[in-house]
Design an enzyme around this catalytic site. Sequence first.
Site, short mmCIF file in Angstrom:
data_model
loop_
_atom_site.label_atom_id
_atom_site.label_comp_id
_atom_site.label_asym_id
_atom_site.label_seq_id
_atom_site.Cartn_x
_atom_site.Cartn_y
_atom_site.Cartn_z
N GLU A 99 -21.64 77.46 -11.56
CA GLU A 99 -20.46 76.87 -12.21
C GLU A 99 -20.57 75.35 -12.14
O GLU A 99 -20.85 74.79 -11.07
CB GLU A 99 -19.21 77.35 -11.45
CG GLU A 99 -17.91 76.76 -11.93
CD GLU A 99 -16.73 77.26 -11.07
OE1 GLU A 99 -16.91 78.19 -10.24
OE2 GLU A 99 -15.63 76.69 -11.22
N HIS A 115 -18.79 71.56 -13.29
CA HIS A 115 -17.71 70.74 -13.85
C HIS A 115 -18.17 69.30 -13.86
O HIS A 115 -18.71 68.80 -12.86
CB HIS A 115 -16.42 70.86 -13.02
CG HIS A 115 -15.92 72.26 -12.96
ND1 HIS A 115 -15.29 72.85 -14.03
CD2 HIS A 115 -16.03 73.21 -12.00
CE1 HIS A 115 -15.01 74.10 -13.72
NE2 HIS A 115 -15.46 74.35 -12.49
N ALA A 161 -11.12 74.67 -19.21
CA ALA A 161 -9.78 75.08 -18.76
C ALA A 161 -9.72 76.57 -18.39
O ALA A 161 -8.88 76.97 -17.56
CB ALA A 161 -8.76 74.76 -19.84
N TYR A 190 -14.79 62.30 -18.51
CA TYR A 190 -15.90 63.22 -18.83
C TYR A 190 -17.18 62.52 -19.27
O TYR A 190 -18.19 63.18 -19.50
CB TYR A 190 -15.44 64.21 -19.91
CG TYR A 190 -14.30 65.08 -19.45
CD1 TYR A 190 -14.46 65.94 -18.37
CD2 TYR A 190 -13.05 65.02 -20.07
CE1 TYR A 190 -13.40 66.73 -17.92
CE2 TYR A 190 -11.99 65.81 -19.63
CZ TYR A 190 -12.18 66.66 -18.55
OH TYR A 190 -11.14 67.44 -18.11
N ARG A 243 -8.31 66.02 -8.83
CA ARG A 243 -7.40 65.95 -9.97
C ARG A 243 -6.14 66.81 -9.73
O ARG A 243 -5.83 67.15 -8.58
CB ARG A 243 -8.16 66.37 -11.23
CG ARG A 243 -9.38 65.45 -11.49
CD ARG A 243 -10.12 65.84 -12.74
NE ARG A 243 -9.28 65.69 -13.92
CZ ARG A 243 -9.59 66.22 -15.13
NH1 ARG A 243 -10.72 66.90 -15.28
NH2 ARG A 243 -8.78 66.04 -16.14
N ASN A 284 -19.80 75.99 -17.64
CA ASN A 284 -18.64 75.14 -17.45
C ASN A 284 -17.52 75.79 -18.23
O ASN A 284 -17.42 75.62 -19.45
CB ASN A 284 -18.89 73.71 -17.95
CG ASN A 284 -17.69 72.81 -17.68
OD1 ASN A 284 -16.61 73.30 -17.36
ND2 ASN A 284 -17.88 71.51 -17.83
N ARG A 299 -13.75 62.61 -25.85
CA ARG A 299 -12.57 63.15 -25.18
C ARG A 299 -12.46 62.55 -23.77
O ARG A 299 -13.33 62.80 -22.93
CB ARG A 299 -12.72 64.67 -25.08
CG ARG A 299 -11.74 65.33 -24.17
CD ARG A 299 -12.28 66.69 -23.71
NE ARG A 299 -11.27 67.39 -22.94
CZ ARG A 299 -11.55 68.36 -22.08
NH1 ARG A 299 -12.79 68.75 -21.89
NH2 ARG A 299 -10.59 68.94 -21.41
N PRO A 344 -13.83 75.65 -23.68
CA PRO A 344 -13.02 74.96 -24.69
C PRO A 344 -12.94 73.46 -24.51
O PRO A 344 -12.90 72.96 -23.38
CB PRO A 344 -11.63 75.60 -24.52
CG PRO A 344 -11.64 76.21 -23.16
CD PRO A 344 -13.05 76.62 -22.91
N ASN A 345 -12.92 72.78 -25.64
CA ASN A 345 -12.78 71.33 -25.75
C ASN A 345 -14.05 70.55 -25.38
O ASN A 345 -14.10 69.34 -25.58
CB ASN A 345 -11.59 70.80 -24.91
CG ASN A 345 -10.28 71.44 -25.33
OD1 ASN A 345 -9.93 71.41 -26.51
ND2 ASN A 345 -9.59 72.09 -24.40
C1 DQA Z 1 -13.83 70.58 -16.62
C2 DQA Z 1 -12.59 70.50 -15.70
C3 DQA Z 1 -11.47 71.39 -16.23
O1 DQA Z 1 -10.35 71.31 -15.36
C4 DQA Z 1 -11.06 70.94 -17.61
O2 DQA Z 1 -10.07 71.81 -18.12
C5 DQA Z 1 -12.19 70.79 -18.54
C6 DQA Z 1 -13.47 70.30 -18.06
C7 DQA Z 1 -14.92 69.58 -16.20
O3 DQA Z 1 -16.04 69.73 -16.68
O4 DQA Z 1 -14.67 68.66 -15.41
O5 DQA Z 1 -12.04 71.00 -19.75
O6 DQA Z 1 -14.36 71.89 -16.51
#
Ligand code: DQA
Length: 145
Positions: free
Chosen positions: A101, A103, A80, A25, A110, A77, A20, A12-13
Amino acid sequence: MPQGKVLVLHGPNLNLLGSRQPEIYGYETLEDVNNILREKAVMADWDIICLQSNHEGELIDAIHAARLDGTQAIIINPAAYTHTSVAILDALNAFDGKVIEVHLSNVHKRESFRHHSYVSLRADGVIAGLGVQGYRAALDAVMAN
Ligand code: DQA
């Protein structure tokens, strides 16, 4: 015959990448990321599917489909959902191939709620904090096997 097949899942997002919180990011869009990965995969004669969803169930459905369509590896990825989703962990546990995985940000630098990942309980490898480079490294790792 392709060398293999990889599924890239974005949670998501991540459709908002580039606009964003770019200080966290980065400025590359999701399309930029997917294009980089597609180009790299095609060069190595790998099939690649890239999917982003804001819906947990859609990500789970894609993992289920990967169990049956000859996918060797999943790069995910979970965004959240990393920190909340036992359901994505369960789906990945039902997948036999490699799971990496990724990120973009260094989640360990963080907020403390980002320090725990359900997906890491299944992942064969975890990359955090390298931005888009992390996806490239994940794809290299997948295609090296
Ligand atoms: C994320 C890190 C997560 O904590 C966050 O909710 C994201 C992006 C990252 O790519 O750094 O949406 O997965």
